[in-house]
Design an enzyme around this catalytic site. Structure first.
Site, PDB file in Angstrom:
ATOM      1  CG  PHE A  64      47.130  27.992  33.850  1.00 30.66           C
ATOM      2  CD1 PHE A  64      46.925  27.858  32.460  1.00 30.66           C
ATOM      3  CD2 PHE A  64      48.185  28.670  34.658  1.00 30.66           C
ATOM      4  CE1 PHE A  64      47.999  28.739  31.895  1.00 30.66           C
ATOM      5  CE2 PHE A  64      49.112  29.141  33.763  1.00 30.66           C
ATOM      6  CZ  PHE A  64      49.093  29.487  32.406  1.00 30.66           C
ATOM      7  CB  CYS A  65      41.333  26.229  37.299  1.00 29.69           C
ATOM      8  SG  CYS A  65      39.796  27.242  36.626  1.00 29.69           S
ATOM      9  N   GLY A  66      40.511  24.096  35.760  1.00 32.67           N
ATOM     10  CA  GLY A  66      39.920  23.082  34.502  1.00 32.67           C
ATOM     11  C   GLY A  66      39.385  23.893  33.095  1.00 32.67           C
TER      12      GLY A  66
END
Length: 146
Positions: A64-66
């Site tokens: 997960f990231c932005g």
């Protein structure tokens, strides 16, 4: 299954929620960070998860990231790894069924918590079946090995 998860600071809360849900589904979860909302760069986390998959220490990864884009690009830099950005259940299923993706990624600024849980579940509930897709995966692997 043994599932590796990881995030940058932008997606820490989403990772924590999905991590708990994956455990509820009965999977073992290994968290490769980050471990707080303190700023951290995502590539190192993606590299760790991808390397652990390649070494058969974990079976699959969810990162997960932005946006999910950066994590996917970074994970795909590890030879032999196929990572796919997924924000819906159909894409998550196809990532595994058609592409034998060892990793999926999601973006905390793109997807909500409940949908992210369902995306993770869809990905983890299917297995690569080979067939016509195996030929295509072999072509990707051959190109990577050139």
């Amino acid at each position: 299954m043994k599932i590796g998860v990881g995030s940058d600071h932008n997606a820490f809360d989403l990772k924590e929620a999905v991590k708990a849900y994956i455990r509820e589904l009965g999977h073992e979860v290994i968290d490769y960070g980050c471990f707080s909302k303190d700023e951290v760069d995502y590539p190192g986390i993606a590299f760790k998860v991808a390397t652990e998959i390649k070494a058969a220490q974990i079976e699959r990864g969810i990162l997960f990231c932005g946006t999910g884009i950066g994590m996917s690009i970074a994970a795909n830099k590890i030879p032999g790894i196929r990572s796919a950005q997924c924000h819906d259940t159909y894409s998550a299923e196809r990532a595994q069924l058609s592409n034998d993706a060892q990793i999926i990624t999601m973006g905390a600024k793109i997807i909500g918590e409940e949908v992210a849980k369902k995306v993770a579940e869809a990905y983890l509930n299917v297995s690569f079946q080979g067939g016509n897709s195996a030929r295509k995966i072999a072509q990707i692997t051959d190109k990577e090995n050139e």
